[in-house]
Design a protein around this motif. Structure first.
Motif, short mmCIF file in Angstrom:
data_model
loop_
_atom_site.label_atom_id
_atom_site.label_comp_id
_atom_site.label_asym_id
_atom_site.label_seq_id
_atom_site.Cartn_x
_atom_site.Cartn_y
_atom_site.Cartn_z
N ALA A 89 8.23 -3.84 43.40
CA ALA A 89 8.70 -4.03 42.03
C ALA A 89 9.48 -2.82 41.55
O ALA A 89 10.55 -2.95 40.93
CB ALA A 89 7.52 -4.31 41.11
N VAL A 90 8.97 -1.63 41.85
CA VAL A 90 9.67 -0.40 41.44
C VAL A 90 11.01 -0.29 42.15
O VAL A 90 12.02 0.09 41.55
CB VAL A 90 8.77 0.83 41.72
CG1 VAL A 90 9.56 2.12 41.57
CG2 VAL A 90 7.59 0.82 40.76
N ALA A 142 -0.79 2.46 40.46
CA ALA A 142 0.07 1.94 41.53
C ALA A 142 1.54 2.11 41.16
O ALA A 142 2.38 2.47 42.01
CB ALA A 142 -0.25 0.46 41.78
N PHE A 143 1.87 1.90 39.90
CA PHE A 143 3.24 2.10 39.42
C PHE A 143 3.65 3.57 39.57
O PHE A 143 4.72 3.89 40.11
CB PHE A 143 3.35 1.65 37.97
CG PHE A 143 4.66 1.95 37.32
CD1 PHE A 143 5.78 1.17 37.58
CD2 PHE A 143 4.79 3.00 36.42
CE1 PHE A 143 7.00 1.44 36.97
CE2 PHE A 143 5.99 3.28 35.80
CZ PHE A 143 7.10 2.50 36.07
N THR A 174 -1.05 -5.33 48.19
CA THR A 174 -1.15 -3.99 47.63
C THR A 174 0.20 -3.28 47.55
O THR A 174 0.35 -2.32 46.80
CB THR A 174 -2.12 -3.13 48.45
OG1 THR A 174 -1.71 -3.15 49.82
CG2 THR A 174 -3.55 -3.66 48.34
N GLY A 175 1.18 -3.74 48.32
CA GLY A 175 2.50 -3.12 48.27
C GLY A 175 3.43 -3.75 47.26
O GLY A 175 4.61 -3.36 47.16
N ASP A 201 12.28 -12.02 40.98
CA ASP A 201 10.98 -12.69 40.94
C ASP A 201 10.24 -12.38 42.24
O ASP A 201 10.65 -12.82 43.32
CB ASP A 201 11.19 -14.20 40.80
CG ASP A 201 9.90 -14.95 40.51
OD1 ASP A 201 8.82 -14.42 40.85
OD2 ASP A 201 9.97 -16.05 39.96
N LEU A 202 9.18 -11.58 42.15
CA LEU A 202 8.41 -11.18 43.32
C LEU A 202 7.22 -12.11 43.51
O LEU A 202 6.36 -12.22 42.64
CB LEU A 202 7.91 -9.74 43.18
CG LEU A 202 8.97 -8.65 43.15
CD1 LEU A 202 8.29 -7.30 42.95
CD2 LEU A 202 9.78 -8.64 44.42
N GLU A 203 7.17 -12.77 44.65
CA GLU A 203 6.06 -13.66 44.94
C GLU A 203 4.87 -12.92 45.53
O GLU A 203 3.77 -13.47 45.62
CB GLU A 203 6.52 -14.77 45.89
CG GLU A 203 7.59 -15.67 45.30
CD GLU A 203 7.96 -16.79 46.23
OE1 GLU A 203 7.35 -16.90 47.32
OE2 GLU A 203 8.87 -17.57 45.89
#
Length: 481
Positions: free
Chosen positions: A429-430, A464-465, A423-424, A417-419
């Protein structure tokens, strides 16, 4: 006092209010001005883009009111709206009180067609519209027909109808918003690909959303194409008032029955537009001719083929058109394979129905999801997709809704779970997805949510991905693959 309602071909001197300064509103304002209407454009926003568009229109002699989209200009005889404006907008309440009709830009385009205008092959649905329309246009071009993919796809149907280029047929993508404001449109043939809850905040209910989608079948001349796996689409066909002789044509990923398109042993088949359809079938193409050959994309290809065949296109053109077609970016697109893990960008999967179709295309997935839920729930999506999930990485404003659904229905799936919303965040996530993956897995960006909480649009999210994935490649170059 309200002016008399104008006839579309007699607009000179008529006061028309255009609602919106976007990709639909600006062409509508230009077209109406060219026809001699007295045009006023109203727009709630007053940003840099809007001011630039307004300046261009003012140079033509169009009046533009920025920062006020609620007030109906005095003397308005007709309102032409961009599709995104909600039916509950105060402007439309004022128009109704004044007895002024509201058209969408698609309705305007339809009414401005002349007797020699190209017929429309129209497509709607919750997901897959753009891909299907582009496939259809590719097939029609392969048949030697002058055509264009227009409508909700980003090319104004008004520009196609009023431009100098003459077409044999148009492939038209229509959103539920556009159909709501287009009561007169009568396509040659049309398809509803699927129906799932979406944009309910705009329509007010699932019933209203489905009813607007169903308008696409009204007045169909040859074929009403529906999805046999989605009974709601067939119900819309049954309710439609079509021209005598128009047929219901189903498409299925299984073996087709009479008056259907389907798949047998990797071959796309037509059992609708062939002689002796109760016993015979026409081969159209192979599954391998469709890229990517994911199940939902095969369904798109079958719907496109059905519309093309309804227009009389030969089987070879269906095959050639599908072979020539490549989907737009951010639609189930392979970015890279790193350490035997495929990284796939389906940022366009902005709702649960689209995400479920994307997840169904792979066997073992690390799922990157989250964003703006738009009122959606995620329980059914998680239940159906859980057996395929190696792990999940969640980000965005409404990620808790997905996390809670995973906890209820797939507690064994590890979740990161990323809070972060900076922009990074996508790079993080990747990297988190990489840590959860194993050789043979697919890291799939299929957010099931809109992007605007963190990104300008789904395209920027996908970029971005892709950038984050490509940053992994140099690091992995020395690994044993």
């Amino acid at each position: 006092m309200t002016a008399p309602h104008p006839v579309a071909t007699e607009l000179a001197g008529v006061r028309v209010t255009v609602a919106g300064l976007g990709v639909s509103g600006v062409p509508a304002a230009r077209a109406l001005h060219a026809l001699g209407a007295v045009v006023t454009v109203v727009n709630s926003g007053d940003g840099e883009r809007e001011r630039a568009e307004a300046e261009g229109l003012r140079e033509l002699g169009v009046t533009v009111r920025l920062g006020d989209g609620d007030t109906l200009p005095e003397g308005t005889a007709l309102v032409v709206t961009a599709p995104g404006w909600k039916p509950t907008s105060p402007l439309f309440a004022a128009a109704e009180a004044a007895g002024v009709e509201v058209w969408g830009d698609v309705e305007l385009a339809w009414r401005l067609r002349d007797e020699s205008a190209a017929p429309w092959l129209a497509v709607t649905g919750t997901n897959g519209k753009t891909t299907t329309v582009q496939m259809l246009a590719s097939i029609l071009k392969a048949a030697g027909l002058r055509t264009a993919a227009v409508g909700n796809i980003g090319v104004s149907v008004l520009d196609a109808v009023l431009g100098e280029e003459k077409y044999d047929v148009l492939a038209v993508e229509l959103s539920s918003y556009q159909l709501h404001w287009a009561p007169s449109v009568r396509p040659h043939s049309a398809a509803v690909l699927n129906l799932a809850p979406d944009h309910l905040d705009w329509h007010g209910s699932m019933e209203a959303y489905a009813a607007d989608k169903g308008r696409i079948y009204e007045g169909n001349q040859v074929a009403c194409v529906y999805n046999t796996a989605d009974p709601a689409t067939e119900a819309l066909v049954r309710e439609a008032d079509v021209e005598e002789g128009a047929r219901a044509i189903g498409f299925t990923l299984g073996s087709p029955g009479p008056s259907q398109f389907g798949v047998v042993d990797g071959i796309l088949l037509d059992r609708a537009f062939v002689e002796g359809r109760h016993k015979n079938a026409q081969e159209l193409a192979e599954v391998s001719d469709v890229q990517p050959p994911a199940p939902h994309n095969i369904a798109n290809a079958l719907a496109a083929a059905a519309l093309a065949r309804a227009f009389g296109v030969e089987p070879a053109a269906v095959r050639d058109g599908l072979r020539a077609f490549r989907p737009d970016a951010h639609r189930i697109a392979l970015v890279e394979t790193v350490d035997e893990v495929a990284y796939v960008d389906d940022s366009k999967a902005t709702n649960t129905h689209a995400a479920e179709a994307s997840l169904a295309a792979y066997e073992s997935i690390v799922w990157i999801a989250g964003g703006l839920a738009k009122g959606a729930t995620f329980d059914e999506l998680v239940i159906r997709s859980a057996p395929r999930l190696r792990g999940a990485v969640l980000m965005g404003a409404d990620r808790a809704l997905i996390r809670e659904a995973l906890a209820r229905h797939a507690p064994e799936v590890p979740v990161t779970d990323l809070e972060r919303t900076d922009t990074g965040a996508m790079a993080a996530a990747v990297e988190a997805a990489r840590e959860l993956s194993r050789p043979g897995d697919t890291v799939l960006l299929a957010p099931a949510c809109a992007s605007m909480d963190m990104f300008t649009n789904y395209g920027k999210r996908g970029e971005a991905f892709a950038e984050a994935v490509r940053a992994l490649v140099p690091e992995s170059a020395g690994h044993d693959n």
